[in-house]
Design a protein around this motif. Structure first.
Motif, PDB file in Angstrom:
ATOM      1  N   VAL A  37       0.847  -1.205   0.000  1.00  0.00           N
ATOM      2  CA  VAL A  37       0.000   0.000   0.000  1.00  0.00           C
ATOM      3  C   VAL A  37       0.876   1.245   0.000  1.00  0.00           C
ATOM      4  N   GLN A  38       1.896   1.262   0.850  1.00  0.00           N
ATOM      5  CA  GLN A  38       2.797   2.426   0.933  1.00  0.00           C
ATOM      6  C   GLN A  38       3.498   2.682  -0.399  1.00  0.00           C
ATOM      7  N   ALA A  39       3.874   1.598  -1.092  1.00  0.00           N
ATOM      8  CA  ALA A  39       4.585   1.735  -2.360  1.00  0.00           C
ATOM      9  C   ALA A  39       3.655   2.065  -3.522  1.00  0.00           C
ATOM     10  N   GLY A  40       2.352   1.929  -3.314  1.00  0.00           N
ATOM     11  CA  GLY A  40       1.398   2.242  -4.367  1.00  0.00           C
ATOM     12  C   GLY A  40       1.118   1.098  -5.326  1.00  0.00           C
ATOM     13  N   TRP A  41       1.483  -0.132  -4.955  1.00  0.00           N
ATOM     14  CA  TRP A  41       1.292  -1.277  -5.843  1.00  0.00           C
ATOM     15  C   TRP A  41      -0.151  -1.748  -5.874  1.00  0.00           C
ATOM     16  N   ILE A  42      -0.915  -1.415  -4.849  1.00  0.00           N
ATOM     17  CA  ILE A  42      -2.291  -1.907  -4.762  1.00  0.00           C
ATOM     18  C   ILE A  42      -3.238  -1.014  -5.547  1.00  0.00           C
ATOM     19  N   GLY A  43      -3.065   0.265  -5.465  1.00  0.00           N
ATOM     20  CA  GLY A  43      -3.892   1.182  -6.240  1.00  0.00           C
ATOM     21  C   GLY A  43      -5.336   1.252  -5.774  1.00  0.00           C
ATOM     22  N   THR A  44      -5.582   1.119  -4.487  1.00  0.00           N
ATOM     23  CA  THR A  44      -6.950   1.209  -3.985  1.00  0.00           C
ATOM     24  C   THR A  44      -7.396   2.665  -3.943  1.00  0.00           C
ATOM     25  N   ALA A  45      -8.687   2.847  -4.000  1.00  0.00           N
ATOM     26  CA  ALA A  45      -9.250   4.194  -3.930  1.00  0.00           C
ATOM     27  C   ALA A  45      -9.036   4.768  -2.535  1.00  0.00           C
ATOM     28  N   ALA A  46      -8.890   6.068  -2.471  1.00  0.00           N
ATOM     29  CA  ALA A  46      -8.692   6.738  -1.179  1.00  0.00           C
ATOM     30  C   ALA A  46      -9.878   6.480  -0.254  1.00  0.00           C
ATOM     31  N   SER A  47     -11.085   6.368  -0.815  1.00  0.00           N
ATOM     32  CA  SER A  47     -12.258   6.102   0.024  1.00  0.00           C
ATOM     33  C   SER A  47     -12.172   4.727   0.665  1.00  0.00           C
ATOM     34  N   ALA A  48     -11.646   3.739  -0.064  1.00  0.00           N
ATOM     35  CA  ALA A  48     -11.472   2.405   0.505  1.00  0.00           C
ATOM     36  C   ALA A  48     -10.412   2.435   1.596  1.00  0.00           C
TER      37      ALA A  48
END
Length: 103
Positions: A37-48
């Protein structure tokens, strides 16, 4: 080699998975999840992220990232790029189907 497979069903109106449940379902550690998540590999929405719940698409992405890393000893950034490209190809194919083109 016997695979330990966990099958879960997520209803569209269900509230989603929290990070711990997602990690259990994907077969990854919570530390792996936080790093991804920290590295940005997941790409989840900010709301999630804010709600702390994740959908089936996020679970699918996490499973694919972890699989690529394990089976090909892939660098995490490379695995994320491969998953991004796979998702883009699927999106484009769906768009072609909607437009009536053969895929």
């Amino acid at each position: 080699m016997e695979l330990n497979v966990l099958r879960i069903d997520i209803a569209q109106d269900a509230p989603g998975l929290d990070a711990e449940a997602l990690c259990r379902a994907a077969g990854v550690s919570l530390a792996w999840w936080h790093a991804a998540v920290q590295a940005g590999w997941i790409g989840t929405a900010a709301s999630a992220e804010a709600a702390g719940t994740y959908d089936a698409a996020t679970l699918r992405r996490v499973r694919r990232l972890a699989w690529l890393q394990r089976h090909f000893d892939a660098d995490p950034e490379l695995a994320a790029l491969v998953v991004d490209l796979e998702e883009e190809i699927a999106r484009l194919r769906a768009q072609l189907r909607r437009l009536g083109q053969a895929v």
